[in-house]
Design a protein around this motif. Sequence first.
Motif, mmCIF file in Angstrom:
data_model
loop_
_atom_site.group_PDB
_atom_site.id
_atom_site.type_symbol
_atom_site.label_atom_id
_atom_site.label_comp_id
_atom_site.label_asym_id
_atom_site.label_seq_id
_atom_site.Cartn_x
_atom_site.Cartn_y
_atom_site.Cartn_z
ATOM 1 N N ILE A 184 8.383 -43.838 17.122
ATOM 2 C CA ILE A 184 7.428 -43.751 16.059
ATOM 3 C C ILE A 184 6.517 -42.631 16.273
ATOM 4 O O ILE A 184 6.168 -41.967 15.437
ATOM 5 N N SER A 204 -1.442 -37.314 14.723
ATOM 6 C CA SER A 204 -1.650 -38.369 13.925
ATOM 7 C C SER A 204 -2.344 -39.856 14.614
ATOM 8 O O SER A 204 -2.545 -40.577 13.770
ATOM 9 N N LEU A 260 1.522 -43.595 8.245
ATOM 10 C CA LEU A 260 2.007 -43.247 9.515
ATOM 11 C C LEU A 260 0.933 -43.018 10.666
ATOM 12 O O LEU A 260 1.388 -43.330 11.768
ATOM 13 N N SER A 261 -0.220 -42.586 9.971
ATOM 14 C CA SER A 261 -1.269 -42.434 11.075
ATOM 15 C C SER A 261 -1.737 -43.743 11.557
ATOM 16 O O SER A 261 -1.759 -43.762 12.913
ATOM 17 N N VAL A 318 11.534 -43.995 6.052
ATOM 18 C CA VAL A 318 10.109 -44.495 5.849
ATOM 19 C C VAL A 318 9.812 -45.120 4.539
ATOM 20 O O VAL A 318 10.167 -44.186 3.476
ATOM 21 N N TYR A 335 7.920 -39.317 16.016
ATOM 22 C CA TYR A 335 8.138 -39.045 14.658
ATOM 23 C C TYR A 335 6.853 -38.656 14.122
ATOM 24 O O TYR A 335 6.992 -37.225 13.395
ATOM 25 N N THR A 336 5.860 -39.168 14.182
ATOM 26 C CA THR A 336 4.532 -38.640 13.425
ATOM 27 C C THR A 336 3.993 -37.359 14.175
ATOM 28 O O THR A 336 3.280 -36.671 13.509
ATOM 29 N N GLN A 356 1.619 -41.801 2.249
ATOM 30 C CA GLN A 356 2.707 -42.153 3.577
ATOM 31 C C GLN A 356 1.931 -41.498 4.824
ATOM 32 O O GLN A 356 2.181 -42.053 5.996
ATOM 33 N N GLU A 357 1.219 -40.425 4.530
ATOM 34 C CA GLU A 357 0.500 -39.753 5.696
ATOM 35 C C GLU A 357 -0.587 -40.923 6.359
ATOM 36 O O GLU A 357 -0.435 -40.876 7.691
ATOM 37 N N VAL A 403 9.553 -48.923 8.450
ATOM 38 C CA VAL A 403 10.374 -47.791 9.014
ATOM 39 C C VAL A 403 11.507 -48.252 9.803
ATOM 40 O O VAL A 403 11.534 -49.710 10.179
ATOM 41 N N ALA A 421 1.300 -45.099 14.012
ATOM 42 C CA ALA A 421 1.477 -44.479 15.150
ATOM 43 C C ALA A 421 0.221 -44.681 16.034
ATOM 44 O O ALA A 421 0.203 -44.859 17.349
ATOM 45 N N THR A 422 -0.900 -44.813 15.382
ATOM 46 C CA THR A 422 -2.190 -45.199 16.438
ATOM 47 C C THR A 422 -2.009 -46.412 17.046
ATOM 48 O O THR A 422 -2.153 -46.660 18.331
#
Length: 674
Positions: free
Chosen positions: A419, A427, A401-402, A390, A422-423, A397-398, A491, A405-406
């Motif tokens: 993905i 998230s 990724l949120s 990533v 992973y999160t 980063q949080e 990613v 992933a959404t």
Amino acid sequence: MAHNDKDKRYTGLQPMEITSPRTAEKPGPQGVLNDACCAPDGHSHDHGHDHDHSHDDTNSYVPTVVSLLLLLSGIALDYFKVAWFEGPLRLVWFGIAYGLVGWKVVRHAATNIARGDVFNEFFLMSLATLGAFYIGEYAEGVAVMLFYVIGEHFQESAVARSRKSIKDLIDNRPKTVHVLRGGLPVETDPKKVKIGEVIQVRAGERVALDGDLISDRSSFNTAALTGEAKPDTKTNGERVLAGMINLDQVADIKVTSAYDNSALSRILKLVEQASSRKAKTQQFITKFAKVYTPIVVYLALALTFLPYFFVGTYVFEEWLYRALIFLVISCPCALVVSIPLGYFGGIGAASRNGILFKGSNYLDQMRKVDTVVMDKTGTLTEGVFKVQEVVVEGMEQEAFLSLLATLESKSTHPIAQAIVDYTGAQSVHSDVGSVEEIPGHGLRGRVLGREVLAGNTRLLDKFGIHYNPALHQVVETIVLVAVDGRYAGYVTIADQVKEDAQRAVRALHAMGVRRVVMLSGDKDSIVQKVASSLQIDIAYGDLLPEDKVARVEELQNQGATVAFVGDGINDAPVISLADVGVAMGGLGSDAAIETADVVIQTDQPSRIATAINIGKKTNGIVWQNIALAFGIKALVLLFGAFGVASMWEAVFADVGVAFLAILNAIRIQRMSFS
């Protein structure tokens, strides 16, 4: 070469059938082994045991135990010269002991003689033991037959253990299934489900029966059929196959084929018939016994009558006794029993290590392999996408990724699923809308009020978003992300190399395999990277199934003995072509498993080296048994002809050597091959 034989039995993706007059007539462990090893004449002989493993029951040993007690007590009565134990009573005593264990053997000898087949093991045993009774050596006649039958029990027990371990290994089908009856799901045995009934498969369950989906839709893991981990979304009316795993919601499936028609059911039948594919050593011993048996009978006759013309003190009973000893010693029991049992022991040892050999000939062929060719996905790799790296620019980063992933949670693509996995589900936000999937590019949508793009370089090019051009050189699958019109990071997604893949390659090189080759339909840059990390000698990517066939043919034309290892339906043609075809059987396709000569149930590539090692050890034990049997028999035959050896030495030379050979044969099942 082996592949020529397999070409005859495999044309297209059809179920493989092996027919044999013997195995078709007599299924079960007794049929499997006795046809190969207890009948020098090549015909099937049933020793009177049922084929439902009833020979393992204690009751089947009762006559043998009673006969042993009568023999021992009779010998004791003889030794102490008990007055009443003589004449007709002594004959009846030992006669009962003989009848308990010998009547089936004598019956088989008589039956074979009636159909014109005289020279076989049953005839030898009957002639020698009844001859012993004729000259008054009752105890010795009983002992020969008793120990022969004990050897048979020992043999059957060894076969039953091996066969059970094989069956337990591969019979991993669902034991229950939910059938809709009266509108309600009823749990029942899949074998009792009829064609046309509807079964329910819940999320996470493996489909037990082939059928047509009657629910609106459902997604399935089809790795067992394709070798790739891509979920397949089925809609109403589409075909669902046994072995697929339901991924999301309850699926209703109308059954179109019976349970016994599944690939694993057919493999169980192949196990029953495995000994019909004999190794060359086995074939030699069978042919040898057909010539050997009549020769020793005529030699015994000569030993009985010819001394009349040359020995001044000729006594018929004395020379008949020597001839009977000669017959008992010369019985090929140790060879015709222990050699196939050695191979069957190898098959059993392999099963304990998660490997199924479909015939003893493949044990022999596996030890000769000098080139191992492997598919990549599902064989050396897990066949499951996972996030590898990533990289984020301009935000936390949080948060990155949120948002990603959404957006990806709205897609069923395996990359999207990787993905989200992973999160973590925490998230994923509910505030997402206007999601658009752009074919061949990626996803676009609004998450938490922000516009998010996630896809390949073509997606960002399409919307005019600038990013580092060096990202074009990334080998793995890459997902680039843009937030509110600005590049935000990426990613990388890649298939995971199996935990023991590197150990497998090292082990193959260590045991003398000259070349380890990888063939894959994946893009060549990924293939070369995996090959480099695993220290594989040669690797080719971007191959179609016919390209794999061409590569294997090229290796064979160079004189290599090739084992090909694969798991997908696309691997079936090249598995069939190879000298030894090996399938990854845990999630391998029906076609690959059915076409293969060897099935690795654990899906561990390191088991390939184990299979080669078992082949070598089995061959060594078989030749040890041949040397043991011939050596001891030749020595005692010489002593017997000169009157030095008694019937008890003959018993050891026949049954004793058989015992030792059987013990040596089953020793392989206790060996460690890790």
